[in-house]
Every structure is written in structure tokens, then in C-alpha cells.
Design an enzyme around this catalytic site. Structure first.
Site, PDB file in Angstrom:
ATOM      1  N   PHE A 193      53.869 -43.683  12.851  1.00  0.00           N
ATOM      2  CA  PHE A 193      52.636 -44.267  12.329  1.00  0.00           C
ATOM      3  C   PHE A 193      51.646 -43.157  12.011  1.00  0.00           C
ATOM      4  O   PHE A 193      51.689 -42.084  12.612  1.00  0.00           O
ATOM      5  CB  PHE A 193      52.037 -45.253  13.347  1.00  0.00           C
ATOM      6  CG  PHE A 193      51.940 -46.658  12.824  1.00  0.00           C
ATOM      7  CD1 PHE A 193      53.071 -47.431  12.675  1.00  0.00           C
ATOM      8  CD2 PHE A 193      50.718 -47.204  12.462  1.00  0.00           C
ATOM      9  CE1 PHE A 193      53.001 -48.729  12.184  1.00  0.00           C
ATOM     10  CE2 PHE A 193      50.620 -48.493  11.971  1.00  0.00           C
ATOM     11  CZ  PHE A 193      51.767 -49.259  11.831  1.00  0.00           C
ATOM     12  N   GLN A 200      36.486 -49.043   8.661  1.00  0.00           N
ATOM     13  CA  GLN A 200      37.779 -48.506   8.222  1.00  0.00           C
ATOM     14  C   GLN A 200      38.274 -49.185   6.948  1.00  0.00           C
ATOM     15  O   GLN A 200      38.384 -50.411   6.873  1.00  0.00           O
ATOM     16  CB  GLN A 200      38.842 -48.680   9.305  1.00  0.00           C
ATOM     17  CG  GLN A 200      40.177 -48.097   8.873  1.00  0.00           C
ATOM     18  CD  GLN A 200      41.095 -47.813  10.046  1.00  0.00           C
ATOM     19  OE1 GLN A 200      41.715 -48.712  10.597  1.00  0.00           O
ATOM     20  NE2 GLN A 200      41.164 -46.557  10.446  1.00  0.00           N
ATOM     21  N   HIS A 257      41.576 -49.581   4.880  1.00  0.00           N
ATOM     22  CA  HIS A 257      43.023 -49.363   4.988  1.00  0.00           C
ATOM     23  C   HIS A 257      43.490 -48.870   3.625  1.00  0.00           C
ATOM     24  O   HIS A 257      43.132 -49.444   2.605  1.00  0.00           O
ATOM     25  CB  HIS A 257      43.727 -50.672   5.361  1.00  0.00           C
ATOM     26  CG  HIS A 257      45.125 -50.463   5.830  1.00  0.00           C
ATOM     27  ND1 HIS A 257      46.130 -50.083   4.972  1.00  0.00           N
ATOM     28  CD2 HIS A 257      45.695 -50.560   7.053  1.00  0.00           C
ATOM     29  CE1 HIS A 257      47.262 -49.957   5.655  1.00  0.00           C
ATOM     30  NE2 HIS A 257      47.023 -50.241   6.922  1.00  0.00           N
ATOM     31  N   LEU A 312      46.714 -56.953   3.141  1.00  0.00           N
ATOM     32  CA  LEU A 312      47.232 -55.722   3.727  1.00  0.00           C
ATOM     33  C   LEU A 312      48.721 -55.531   3.463  1.00  0.00           C
ATOM     34  O   LEU A 312      49.520 -56.443   3.631  1.00  0.00           O
ATOM     35  CB  LEU A 312      47.021 -55.779   5.244  1.00  0.00           C
ATOM     36  CG  LEU A 312      47.344 -54.497   5.992  1.00  0.00           C
ATOM     37  CD1 LEU A 312      46.313 -53.443   5.646  1.00  0.00           C
ATOM     38  CD2 LEU A 312      47.340 -54.742   7.486  1.00  0.00           C
ATOM     39  N   GLU A 331      50.846 -50.284   7.336  1.00  0.00           N
ATOM     40  CA  GLU A 331      51.183 -48.864   7.464  1.00  0.00           C
ATOM     41  C   GLU A 331      52.645 -48.692   7.890  1.00  0.00           C
ATOM     42  O   GLU A 331      53.243 -47.646   7.679  1.00  0.00           O
ATOM     43  CB  GLU A 331      50.257 -48.245   8.522  1.00  0.00           C
ATOM     44  CG  GLU A 331      50.280 -46.753   8.548  1.00  0.00           C
ATOM     45  CD  GLU A 331      49.017 -46.204   9.198  1.00  0.00           C
ATOM     46  OE1 GLU A 331      49.143 -45.271   9.977  1.00  0.00           O
ATOM     47  OE2 GLU A 331      47.921 -46.723   8.920  1.00  0.00           O
ATOM     48  N   ARG A 366      44.058 -42.834   8.387  1.00  0.00           N
ATOM     49  CA  ARG A 366      43.663 -43.767   7.324  1.00  0.00           C
ATOM     50  C   ARG A 366      42.456 -43.305   6.525  1.00  0.00           C
ATOM     51  O   ARG A 366      42.377 -43.560   5.328  1.00  0.00           O
ATOM     52  CB  ARG A 366      43.387 -45.143   7.937  1.00  0.00           C
ATOM     53  CG  ARG A 366      44.664 -45.795   8.401  1.00  0.00           C
ATOM     54  CD  ARG A 366      44.423 -47.105   9.100  1.00  0.00           C
ATOM     55  NE  ARG A 366      45.708 -47.701   9.458  1.00  0.00           N
ATOM     56  CZ  ARG A 366      45.835 -48.794  10.192  1.00  0.00           C
ATOM     57  NH1 ARG A 366      44.759 -49.398  10.657  1.00  0.00           N
ATOM     58  NH2 ARG A 366      47.025 -49.281  10.463  1.00  0.00           N
ATOM     59  N   HIS A 386      39.179 -53.044   6.357  1.00  0.00           N
ATOM     60  CA  HIS A 386      40.219 -53.448   7.298  1.00  0.00           C
ATOM     61  C   HIS A 386      39.744 -53.637   8.736  1.00  0.00           C
ATOM     62  O   HIS A 386      40.166 -54.555   9.427  1.00  0.00           O
ATOM     63  CB  HIS A 386      41.327 -52.393   7.260  1.00  0.00           C
ATOM     64  CG  HIS A 386      42.495 -52.690   8.152  1.00  0.00           C
ATOM     65  ND1 HIS A 386      43.226 -53.865   8.038  1.00  0.00           N
ATOM     66  CD2 HIS A 386      43.058 -51.988   9.160  1.00  0.00           C
ATOM     67  CE1 HIS A 386      44.197 -53.855   8.939  1.00  0.00           C
ATOM     68  NE2 HIS A 386      44.106 -52.742   9.650  1.00  0.00           N
ATOM     69  N   ARG A 408      39.979 -45.141  13.449  1.00  0.00           N
ATOM     70  CA  ARG A 408      41.042 -45.634  14.316  1.00  0.00           C
ATOM     71  C   ARG A 408      42.405 -45.250  13.772  1.00  0.00           C
ATOM     72  O   ARG A 408      42.652 -45.330  12.574  1.00  0.00           O
ATOM     73  CB  ARG A 408      40.951 -47.166  14.415  1.00  0.00           C
ATOM     74  CG  ARG A 408      42.098 -47.774  15.187  1.00  0.00           C
ATOM     75  CD  ARG A 408      41.924 -49.258  15.369  1.00  0.00           C
ATOM     76  NE  ARG A 408      42.165 -50.060  14.172  1.00  0.00           N
ATOM     77  CZ  ARG A 408      43.370 -50.365  13.701  1.00  0.00           C
ATOM     78  NH1 ARG A 408      44.465 -49.894  14.283  1.00  0.00           N
ATOM     79  NH2 ARG A 408      43.491 -51.128  12.624  1.00  0.00           N
TER      80      ARG A 408
END
Length: 575
Positions: A118, A231, A233, A243, A246, A277, A348, A389
């Protein structure tokens, strides 16, 4: 008046995990969860990619310390490191606990829980259930609440936090079904109301993510922390904003521009598509600005880039990320096995929120706490995410801090008496508020003002920000706020009046949006997701601290609180 030992607002992961912990710790306690949707329709159910934990199932070299360092570096050194240590140390145990509850994680060939790569993580540590991880976890938690006899008020909208003499005493809520208004008193109140994606016009969040808990907290005179850190995304499906997890890049997908280049080589050569991100979202926005985006007919100069899965092959796509394939196929007619997906950044997640300590107790200032008031999950800011994050840390935060806050509440309410609450003034005020919304003869429809508000937030407080832009944005928001008393509702009924709920949610969006913009205007540096073109560098001497924003109708007062640094010294952030 209704009464429960503990009342939890929000039926997502953090709220359900806290309720379960309280019920497990002391089955004699009377615990209730109130949610404006059915709990399994909470936005947690949409979390796709997974939750990070150093289980070492696929990587022996991993450790909680490595996970902690990745998280702190990812946060651009704004995360509180004591909170990050708890998050990463507890991670393996909470995953195993979820497995014992019946969560169906994806498996390795030998039967152990599978783990994938990730963004921003230096080891493959993300545990997952295909690309439906939130769904798998939330369903089991809600089942367990039923087993423990936790009362669920589903489809009740909470209008107000009852906060008197520095103590949280209960809530005012109304039933969507019939408009009935109730006051609930409790020995402890917990907010787990999620994020505020609907403050913006394109978001991966569901329609219920309107920041109600944040707004109620702010209106009660308590601060909100680090709200400028929003954030984006990197991979929202264009043009719908839904979305694309990821996990797709974790499984090997490429980002390519109109020229067919894997452009992340220019922005984060060591991590490529698995950079954090904030960096990836800015890279995509730079490419689009430079004319290397793509149009729907495939020509250059368009508003999106491509996420390319074709080289992964049909079998891998359908077994590892089936939901993402399905979303692209259903919503924009793209078959990801043979065509690249159109993507661009979408709102996001909120890194900021209601300030809490590591036991989930809400702060009334930098050094004092509110009696009987708790928060966890996305709506809170214990600050494990700082300015940005890392993917797969949010499900982890919900479960680790949901559990921890639940344990803390179970201790707090032992041998405590119910607070004294005079319910009549609260009921009268709530009825008046609803009546005036139903009766006012205004000239604006809700959607007209809400759309303009969301467009303003997107245009004036997006991926790139400047003082001039944000100042103009704040002025526009203030004008829109003045139009709020002039909205009118077509539906005057008390039965299932969704228009009334939208009117109340619009008030929440306005409070939250103003707080975000005022906090961002005050932070004259670039850090994590907050990028100022007029202050492009990070400034630790001035701004290595948490924003504490106090809302009032007259304006927003900004103060600061130090960051807890006890493991890793801040360094330049490179990938």
C-alpha cells in the site's frame, strides 16, 4: 426522557467497535448506538483496500516500529507519535480479534491472512478482504452488537449535543420515520460520526458524510483540530468521483498520462504509484495542468489521467480487485481488463476532527478535557495521521481507537450517577428549529445553495491553495451562510421528511467548510495534504503544531497546540 449508561452516535466501525468493547467489558451496562442510516449502511462499508498491521505473514522484516515510522513520515511529521505507537503496536492483535469474530479476510495458500502493498508503507502489511474490507468487518461487528444486546436507534438524526458546565450529558435527536423528538441522557456520550466529504462537490464519500458530529461539537463551543488537512484520493473514477481503491495500485496498476508515460517516476521514483496520497494527487494535478491529461476521446489536454490494469491480466483483476472492475464497468462503461480507467483526485478523508487524547476523551483546549465526552474514528483527531493519512491506516484507527475508547468509557461510567438534565427547553428549542425550517417562506432551494457551497470549497480550497484564493472563498462562504435563513422546503410533513434532514445537514456543511478554510488560510506553509503555492515549503519553526479552531457565528478563532514527538525527529520527506 430516554436514558442509557452510554450513547454512541454513529453506526460505522469506530462506533460499533466501541459499543462492542463496552458490552464485552461490562455486560450489565446499558449501551445504545444511534445512527442516521442503518448501521450497515454507514460509510465504513465502502472502505475497500484493507487495514495495515505488522503480522509478518508475507514479510518477516516488518515490525511495529517500521509501521510507526512510515505513518509518522507519511503524516509529514505532524502525527502525535505516542498515538501512532499505540496504533501500530495494537494492530496485529486487533486484526486477529476481528478474525475470531468471523471477519473473512483473504488468505495466503497456507491459510494465513494475506497482506498486500500500500502507498507509503515500506512493507507489505495491509490485510484485506478482496477489495471489500470495510464491508466484511462492519457486517461482523453489527452482528456482534445484536448478540450482546446493544440497542440500535437506526434512522434517528442527532440535532444537538447537550453540554452543560463542561460535562456532556446527552443528546437531542429526532426520528426520521415520524418526526418524534427525544432527549437522551447518558453518563457518557461518544461521537463516531465519520467525515465530511460532502463539503466538496466531488467526493468518494456517501451522501450521509456531512460532518454532523464535527459541526455539533463546534457549535457547542469546543475546538476542531487540524481541519485544513483534507485528503484527496489520487484515483477517483472520472467523472463520478467514486473511489478506485489504492489496492489496485498495490496489486500493480500503473498511472499513465496522455503520452503513455508512467509519470510518477518524475515525482516519487522510489515508490512510483505507491507514493503517499498527497504526493500522488499533486502529481496527477500537475500533469493535468501541464496539458498531459486525457480527454474522453483519448486526445491530450483533458481533465483526467489513466489508471492502467491491462498488464495485470483478467484472473488477477477479477480475484483481487473485482469490485473496482465492477464500479468502472457499471458507472463509466470501462472494461478494465482491456481498457484503462479514467481517474483524477477526489475528496476522500479528513485527517483533522474533534481533538481527543489517546483514551478518546475530547479536549476542550490544548490541556483540558470535557467530562463524559468521547470520540473516535474519522470524526476524531487523536492525530495518528497528522497532515496526510497513509492508506489502510483508517480502518485500523477505527478499530484500535474504537476499542480503546470503549474500554475507557466502560471504566469511566462505573459507579457514576446519571446527570441532571431538564429536557423541556431542549425539546422546545428543537421543535422551534424544525418548525421554522418547515414554515419559512424563503426563496432558495436547498440544492441551489448546497451546490454553490460545494463548488466554492472545491474551487477555493482544493489541492493547490493561495491566500488570495482562500480569502475570496471565505467571503463567498459567508454570503452563502447569510442565504441559509432564506431556504424553503417543499415537504412540510413529519413523516420521513428527507428534505428536512438535508436542511439540517446543510447547516453542518457550512460550519465545517468555514472551519476548514479559516484553518487553511492561517497555516502559511505546505505540509502533507495542505499545499500552499504562496508558501511551498514546510516551516517547522512556525507550524510544527496542531491547529485548534474555535467556531462562532462571528468568525473562527485559531490557536495552536504542540505535536508530541518522542520517537522520530522531523526530517525532509522524500520518496
Amino acid at each position: 426522557m430516554l436514558e442509557h449508561d452510554v450513547i454512541i452516535v454513529g453506526g460505522g466501525l469506530a462506533g460499533c467497535r466501541a459499543a462492542l468493547e463496552i458490552a464485552r467489558t461490562d455486560p450489565s451496562l446499558n449501551v445504545a448506538v444511534v445512527a442516521k442510516t442503518h448501521p450497515i449502511r454507514s460509510h465504513s462499508v465502502a472502505a475497500q483496500g484493507g487495514m495495515a498491521a505488522s503480522l509478518k505473514n508475507v514479510d518477516d522484516e516488518d515490525s511495529w516500529e517500521a509501521h510507526a515510522f512510515d505513518t509518522v513520515k507519511g503524516s509529514d511529521y505532524l502525527a502525535d507519535q505516542d498515538a501512532v505507537a499505540i496504533l501500530t503496536q495494537e494492530a496485529p492483535n486487533v486484526v486477529i480479534d476481528l478474525e475470531h469474530m468471523g471477519v473473512l479476510f483473504s488468505r495466503l495458500a497456507d491459510g494465513r491472512i494475506a497482506q498486500r502493498a500500500f502507498g507509503g508503507h515500506s512493507h507489505n502489511r495491509t490485510c484485506y478482504a478482496a477489495d471489500k474490507t470495510g464491508h466484511a468487518i462492519l457486517h461482523e461487528l453489527v452482528n456482534n452488537l445484536r448478540r450482546y444486546g446493544v440497542q440500535i436507534y437506526e434512522e434517528w438524526y442527532v440535532m444537538r449535543l447537550i453540554l452543560e458546565d463542561g460535562q456532556a450529558k446527552g443528546l437531542v435527536m429526532f426520528h426520521l420515520l415520524d418526526g418524534q423528538i427525544e432527549v437522551v441522557r447518558a453518563k457518557a456520550v461518544m461521537f463516531a460520526t465519520g467525515g465530511y466529504g460532502r463539503v466538496y462537490n466531488t467526493t468518494s464519500n456517501d451522501y450521509a458524510s456531512t460532518g454532523d458530529g464535527l459541526a455539533m461539537t463546534a457549535i457547542a463551543g469546543l475546538p476542531l483540530e487540524d481541519m485544513e488537512f483534507v485528503q484527496f484520493h489520487p484515483t477517483g473514477l472520472y467523472p463520478v468521483g467514486v473511489l478506485i481503491s489504492e489496492a489496485v495500485r498495490g496489486e500493480g496498476a500503473y498511472l499513465i498520462n496522455a503520452e503513455g508515460d508512467r509519470f510518477m517516476a518524475n515525482y516519487a521514483p522510489s515508490r512510483m504509484e505507491l507514493a503517499p496520497r498527497d504526493i500522488t494527487s499533486r502529481a496527477i494535478t500537475y500533469e493535468i495542468r501541464a496539458g498531459r491529461g486525457v480527454n474522453l476521446d483519448g486526445s491530450p489536454g483533458g481533465p483526467f489521467v489513466y489508471l492502467d490494469l491491462r498488464h495485470m491480466g483478467k484472473e488477477k483483476i477479477m480475484s483481487r480487485v473485482p469490485f473496482c472492475w465492477e464500479e468502472a464497468h457499471r458507472l463509466v462503461g470501462v472494461d478494465a481488463v482491456t481498457q484503462p480507467m479514467p481517474v483524477r483526485p477526489t475528496i476522500h478523508y479528513c485527517m483533522g476532527g474533534i481533538p481527543v487524547n489517546t483514551d478518546g476523551q475530547v479536549r476542550s483546549s490544548g490541556d483540558s478535557l470535557v467530562d463524559g465526552f468521547y470520540a473516535a474514528g474519522e470524526t476524531s483527531c487523536v492525530s495518528v495521521h497528522g497532515a496526510n493519512r497513509l492508506g489502510s491506516n483508517s480502518l485500523l484507527e477505527c478499530v484500535v481507537y474504537g476499542k480503546r475508547t470503549g474500554a475507557s468509557i466502560a471504566r469511566y461510567v462505573q459507579n457514576r450517577k446519571f446527570p441532571n438534565v431538564n429536557e423541556q427547553p431542549y425539546i422546545t428549542e428543537a421543535k422551534q428549529q424544525i418548525q421554522s425550517l418547515l414554515e419559512q417562506p424563503g426563496k432558495y432551494r436547498i440544492n441551489q445553495i448546497r451546490q454553490e457551497f460545494q463548488d466554492t470549497m472545491t474551487q477555493y480550497c482544493g489541492v493547490f491553495r493561495t491566500e488570495e484564493l482562500m480569502q475570496e472563498g471565505l467571503e463567498k462562504l459567508e454570503k452563502l451562510q447569510q442565504q441559509y435563513p432564506q431556504i424553503y422546503l417543499d415537504d412540510k410533513g413529519s413523516c420521513w421528511n428527507t428534505e428536512l434532514v438535508e436542511a439540517l445537514e446543510l447547516q453542518s456543511l457550512m460550519v465545517v467548510g468555514q472551519t476548514i478554510l479559516a484553518s487553511a488560510l492561517n497555516r502559511q506553509e505546505s505540509r502533507g495534504a495542505h499545499f500552499r503555492e504562496d508558501f511551498p515549503n514546510r516551516d517547522d519553526s512556525q507550524f510544527l503544531q496542531h491547529t485548534m479552531a474555535y467556531y462562532s457565528p462571528a468568525g473562527i478563532d485559531i490557536q495552536y497546540r504542540p505535536v508530541m514527538i518522542d520517537m522520530f525527529e522531523p526530517k525532509e520527506r522524500k520518496y
